[in-house]
Enzyme design. Sequence first.
Site, PDB file in Angstrom:
ATOM      1  N   ARG A  58      60.659 125.746 156.736  1.00 39.64           N
ATOM      2  CA  ARG A  58      61.681 125.082 157.555  1.00 39.64           C
ATOM      3  C   ARG A  58      61.350 123.611 157.776  1.00 39.64           C
ATOM      4  NH1 ARG A  58      66.818 124.127 158.820  1.00 39.64           N
ATOM      5  NH2 ARG A  58      67.189 123.815 161.055  1.00 39.64           N
ATOM      6  N   ASP A  92      76.288 123.001 165.321  1.00 46.48           N
ATOM      7  CA  ASP A  92      75.332 123.043 164.227  1.00 46.48           C
ATOM      8  C   ASP A  92      75.170 124.514 163.846  1.00 46.48           C
ATOM      9  OD1 ASP A  92      73.058 122.302 162.540  1.00 46.48           O
ATOM     10  OD2 ASP A  92      71.857 123.247 164.115  1.00 46.48           O
ATOM     11  N   ALA A  93      74.767 124.779 162.605  1.00 45.21           N
ATOM     12  CA  ALA A  93      74.624 126.168 162.158  1.00 45.21           C
ATOM     13  C   ALA A  93      73.188 126.664 162.271  1.00 45.21           C
ATOM     14  CB  ALA A  93      75.114 126.308 160.722  1.00 45.21           C
ATOM     15  N   TYR A  94      72.284 126.057 161.495  1.00 43.63           N
ATOM     16  CA  TYR A  94      70.924 126.577 161.374  1.00 43.63           C
ATOM     17  C   TYR A  94      70.084 126.259 162.610  1.00 43.63           C
ATOM     18  CZ  TYR A  94      72.418 126.820 156.505  1.00 43.63           C
ATOM     19  OH  TYR A  94      73.119 127.082 155.353  1.00 43.63           O
ATOM     20  N   SER A 113      77.470 121.280 159.461  1.00 48.77           N
ATOM     21  CA  SER A 113      76.111 121.628 159.052  1.00 48.77           C
ATOM     22  C   SER A 113      75.667 120.843 157.831  1.00 48.77           C
ATOM     23  CB  SER A 113      76.055 123.127 158.742  1.00 48.77           C
ATOM     24  OG  SER A 113      74.796 123.491 158.204  1.00 48.77           O
ATOM     25  N   ASN A 114      74.340 120.700 157.728  1.00 47.61           N
ATOM     26  CA  ASN A 114      73.747 120.143 156.514  1.00 47.61           C
ATOM     27  C   ASN A 114      73.839 121.109 155.348  1.00 47.61           C
ATOM     28  OD1 ASN A 114      73.001 117.646 157.510  1.00 47.61           O
ATOM     29  ND2 ASN A 114      70.915 118.251 158.035  1.00 47.61           N
TER      30      ASN A 114
END
Length: 247
Positions: A40, A9-11, A115-116
């Site tokens: 967020r 995942d990125a964030y 990622s989203n």
Amino acid sequence: MTIKAIVFDAYGTLYDVQSVADVTEDAFPGYGDIITQVWRIKQLEYSWLRSLMRRYQDFAVATRDSLAYTLRCLGLQYDAATFARIIDKYQHLALYPDAVAALEAMKDKKLAILSNGSPDMLNALVRNSGLDRVLDATISVDAHKVFKPAPEAYTLIEEVLKVPPAEVLFISSNPWDACGAKSFGLNVAWIERVTPEAMALACVESETVAPLTMFKALRTQMDELGVVPDHRIHGLSELPALVSARS
């Protein structure tokens, strides 16, 4: 089974979303922390709501809309330049300090992000942080027009990397994402950056619960969704040893 691909995942996993606090505080002194946390929370909420409503718009839209909501609900006035400067921070988020060394130690595996984030957001972020030199792929859910943790989002890993779920180790610090990936059938390592003990201590040390403490209570502790990750680690630096043991 041998792990052939490691997908991140990125964030919140490779990139510290809390690093936007520098620009939010600079733009609105005294409000930086609460803007960061509400933004967020609503950003994630909007992605899930759009998936449920089947009214997909990419993560860039969710990011802008959630920031607009946050500033409006806090009664903060802003101009277009200020808004754009805050949004731009998402292309320059700080990497977690152990990210680069961990990825470089596992270069014998296929390394990717799922990622989203929208393609433009992700590609700029990866390029600006230098991770484009170590990643084999940066995968956005935009290809399937649905956000994680929908199962359709995780199918992109095999489609792009040509590695079946049983040979993939998925890494996320977001409990909802770790549960979604495990429910789909991936091997999952969850990064527990905030322990329950630290969470409990933060809540009793102050008469007033700070915005960051509330965010941690809502978003950093493992969810009760009937699935659990295969591995629990406390930082990216622990990954190389885990992968080596699995291999």
